[in-house]
Design a protein around this motif. Structure first.
Motif, PDB file in Angstrom:
ATOM      1  N   TYR A 171       3.727   5.230 -13.955  1.00 55.74           N
ATOM      2  CA  TYR A 171       2.745   4.832 -14.843  1.00 55.74           C
ATOM      3  C   TYR A 171       1.673   3.880 -14.043  1.00 55.74           C
ATOM      4  O   TYR A 171       1.725   3.342 -13.071  1.00 55.74           O
ATOM      5  N   GLU A 172       0.426   4.381 -14.683  1.00 56.04           N
ATOM      6  CA  GLU A 172      -0.627   3.568 -14.067  1.00 56.04           C
ATOM      7  C   GLU A 172      -0.864   3.957 -12.561  1.00 56.04           C
ATOM      8  O   GLU A 172      -0.569   3.055 -11.674  1.00 56.04           O
ATOM      9  N   LEU A 173      -0.752   5.316 -12.307  1.00 50.02           N
ATOM     10  CA  LEU A 173      -0.497   5.648 -10.855  1.00 50.02           C
ATOM     11  C   LEU A 173      -1.554   5.167  -9.930  1.00 50.02           C
ATOM     12  O   LEU A 173      -1.311   4.895  -8.885  1.00 50.02           O
ATOM     13  N   ARG A 174      -2.737   5.041 -10.129  1.00 53.74           N
ATOM     14  CA  ARG A 174      -3.808   4.432  -9.571  1.00 53.74           C
ATOM     15  C   ARG A 174      -3.443   2.929  -9.122  1.00 53.74           C
ATOM     16  O   ARG A 174      -3.597   2.686  -7.766  1.00 53.74           O
ATOM     17  N   THR A 198      -0.553   1.601  -9.305  1.00 54.11           N
ATOM     18  CA  THR A 198       0.893   1.908  -8.504  1.00 54.11           C
ATOM     19  C   THR A 198       0.558   1.850  -6.984  1.00 54.11           C
ATOM     20  O   THR A 198       1.094   1.250  -6.176  1.00 54.11           O
ATOM     21  N   LYS A 199      -0.280   2.965  -6.758  1.00 53.74           N
ATOM     22  CA  LYS A 199      -0.685   3.292  -5.397  1.00 53.74           C
ATOM     23  C   LYS A 199      -1.310   2.019  -4.596  1.00 53.74           C
ATOM     24  O   LYS A 199      -0.876   1.697  -3.626  1.00 53.74           O
ATOM     25  N   TRP A 200      -2.306   1.263  -5.325  1.00 49.07           N
ATOM     26  CA  TRP A 200      -2.835  -0.119  -4.668  1.00 49.07           C
ATOM     27  C   TRP A 200      -1.910  -0.915  -4.623  1.00 49.07           C
ATOM     28  O   TRP A 200      -1.845  -1.649  -3.615  1.00 49.07           O
ATOM     29  N   LEU A 201      -0.882  -1.246  -5.378  1.00 45.59           N
ATOM     30  CA  LEU A 201       0.029  -2.150  -5.331  1.00 45.59           C
ATOM     31  C   LEU A 201       1.029  -1.837  -4.205  1.00 45.59           C
ATOM     32  O   LEU A 201       1.326  -2.629  -3.185  1.00 45.59           O
ATOM     33  N   ILE A 202       1.498  -0.557  -3.941  1.00 44.39           N
ATOM     34  CA  ILE A 202       2.243  -0.276  -2.836  1.00 44.39           C
ATOM     35  C   ILE A 202       1.634  -0.559  -1.418  1.00 44.39           C
ATOM     36  O   ILE A 202       2.146  -1.036  -0.530  1.00 44.39           O
ATOM     37  N   GLN A 203       0.392  -0.249  -1.376  1.00 45.33           N
ATOM     38  CA  GLN A 203      -0.524  -0.450  -0.241  1.00 45.33           C
ATOM     39  C   GLN A 203      -0.532  -2.099   0.128  1.00 45.33           C
ATOM     40  O   GLN A 203      -0.381  -2.488   1.173  1.00 45.33           O
ATOM     41  N   GLU A 204      -0.713  -2.968  -0.758  1.00 45.99           N
ATOM     42  CA  GLU A 204      -0.766  -4.446  -0.790  1.00 45.99           C
ATOM     43  C   GLU A 204       0.671  -5.057  -0.490  1.00 45.99           C
ATOM     44  O   GLU A 204       0.581  -5.946   0.311  1.00 45.99           O
ATOM     45  N   LEU A 205       1.781  -4.202  -0.983  1.00 45.53           N
ATOM     46  CA  LEU A 205       2.996  -4.708  -0.672  1.00 45.53           C
ATOM     47  C   LEU A 205       3.527  -4.863   0.921  1.00 45.53           C
ATOM     48  O   LEU A 205       4.287  -5.489   1.301  1.00 45.53           O
ATOM     49  N   ALA A 206       2.747  -3.733   1.489  1.00 43.49           N
ATOM     50  CA  ALA A 206       3.048  -3.800   2.987  1.00 43.49           C
ATOM     51  C   ALA A 206       2.727  -4.978   3.732  1.00 43.49           C
ATOM     52  O   ALA A 206       3.407  -5.245   4.820  1.00 43.49           O
ATOM     53  N   THR A 207       1.747  -5.857   3.277  1.00 38.39           N
ATOM     54  CA  THR A 207       1.432  -7.077   3.788  1.00 38.39           C
ATOM     55  C   THR A 207       1.927  -8.356   3.166  1.00 38.39           C
ATOM     56  O   THR A 207       1.752  -9.425   3.610  1.00 38.39           O
ATOM     57  N   ALA A 208       2.551  -8.181   1.985  1.00 39.58           N
ATOM     58  CA  ALA A 208       2.879  -9.468   1.259  1.00 39.58           C
ATOM     59  C   ALA A 208       4.257  -9.745   1.821  1.00 39.58           C
ATOM     60  O   ALA A 208       5.141  -9.143   2.182  1.00 39.58           O
ATOM     61  N   LYS A 209       4.386 -11.200   1.209  1.00 46.25           N
ATOM     62  CA  LYS A 209       5.807 -11.663   1.693  1.00 46.25           C
ATOM     63  C   LYS A 209       6.618 -11.749   0.514  1.00 46.25           C
ATOM     64  O   LYS A 209       8.047 -11.995   0.604  1.00 46.25           O
ATOM     65  N   CYS A 210       6.232 -11.945  -0.695  1.00 47.34           N
ATOM     66  CA  CYS A 210       6.840 -12.159  -1.898  1.00 47.34           C
ATOM     67  C   CYS A 210       5.904 -11.357  -3.127  1.00 47.34           C
ATOM     68  O   CYS A 210       4.753 -11.201  -2.833  1.00 47.34           O
ATOM     69  N   PHE A 211       6.376 -11.321  -4.179  1.00 48.10           N
ATOM     70  CA  PHE A 211       5.927 -10.491  -5.325  1.00 48.10           C
ATOM     71  C   PHE A 211       6.273 -11.248  -6.525  1.00 48.10           C
ATOM     72  O   PHE A 211       7.612 -11.513  -6.896  1.00 48.10           O
TER      73      PHE A 211
END
Length: 135
Positions: free
Chosen positions: A65-68, A70-83
Motif C-alpha cells: 500500500y502506498e508503494l512509493r 513504503t519504498k522511501w520508508l525502507i530506505q530510511e529504516l537502514a539508518t534509523a535506530k527506532c521507529f
C-alpha cells in the motif's frame, strides 16, 4: 476448498495487476469479505487482511500500500535506530519496520478503538527507552 486454494496462492504468488473487481465479486458471493487472509510481507512478517477493508484489500491484491512511500520508508529504516508509527491503522508501516527492528525498538500508537485488533498484526512492544535518530 476454494478459499484454501486462494490462501495458498496468496502466500506464494502475486495477483495479476488487473482482476481485483472480479475477485471482489467472487468474494461477496462466497461471503469471504470478513474472512482473514494471511499475506506474507517478507522476512517472516505476515499481515492478516480482510477484503472488506480498503487498505487491507490493496495489500492483499497488490502486495503493498502506498508503494512509493513504503519504498522511501525502507530506505530510511537502514539508518534509523527506532521507529514510531503514530496513527498506525492496521500497522502496515510498523510491520515494514518489524523486518529491521527488535520489538523494543518500534512503537505503534492507535488512538481509534476500531483498530483495537492492531496487536494481532504488530508486536506492540512498549519496552525500551526513547531513542534518538527516530523516523
Amino acid at each position: 476448498m476454494l478459499q484454501q486454494l486462494i490462501q495458498w496462492y496468496i502466500g506464494r504468488f502475486p495477483f495479476p495487476h488487473r482482476g481485483l473487481k472480479y475477485f471482489i465479486q467472487l468474494a461477496k458471493r462466497q461471503q469471504w469479505m470478513d474472512i482473514d487472509f494471511v499475506k506474507p510481507l517478507g522476512n517472516g512478517v505476515q499481515l492478516h487482511c480482510k477484503l472488506a477493508e480498503h487498505i487491507e484489500r490493496q495489500i492483499l491484491w497488490y502486495g503493498g500500500y502506498e508503494l512509493r512511500e513504503t519504498k522511501w520508508l525502507i530506505q530510511e529504516l537502514a539508518t534509523a535506530k527506532c521507529f514510531y508509527d503514530i496513527g498506525a491503522n492496521i500497522g502496515y508501516y510498523a510491520l515494514q519496520a518489524a523486518k529491521y527492528f527488535a520489538s523494543g525498538q518500534k512503537r505503534t500508537v492507535v488512538p481509534v478503538a476500531r483498530f483495537a485488533t492492531l496487536p494481532s498484526n504488530t508486536d506492540n512492544g512498549a519496552t525500551g527507552s526513547p531513542c534518538s535518530n527516530a523516523i
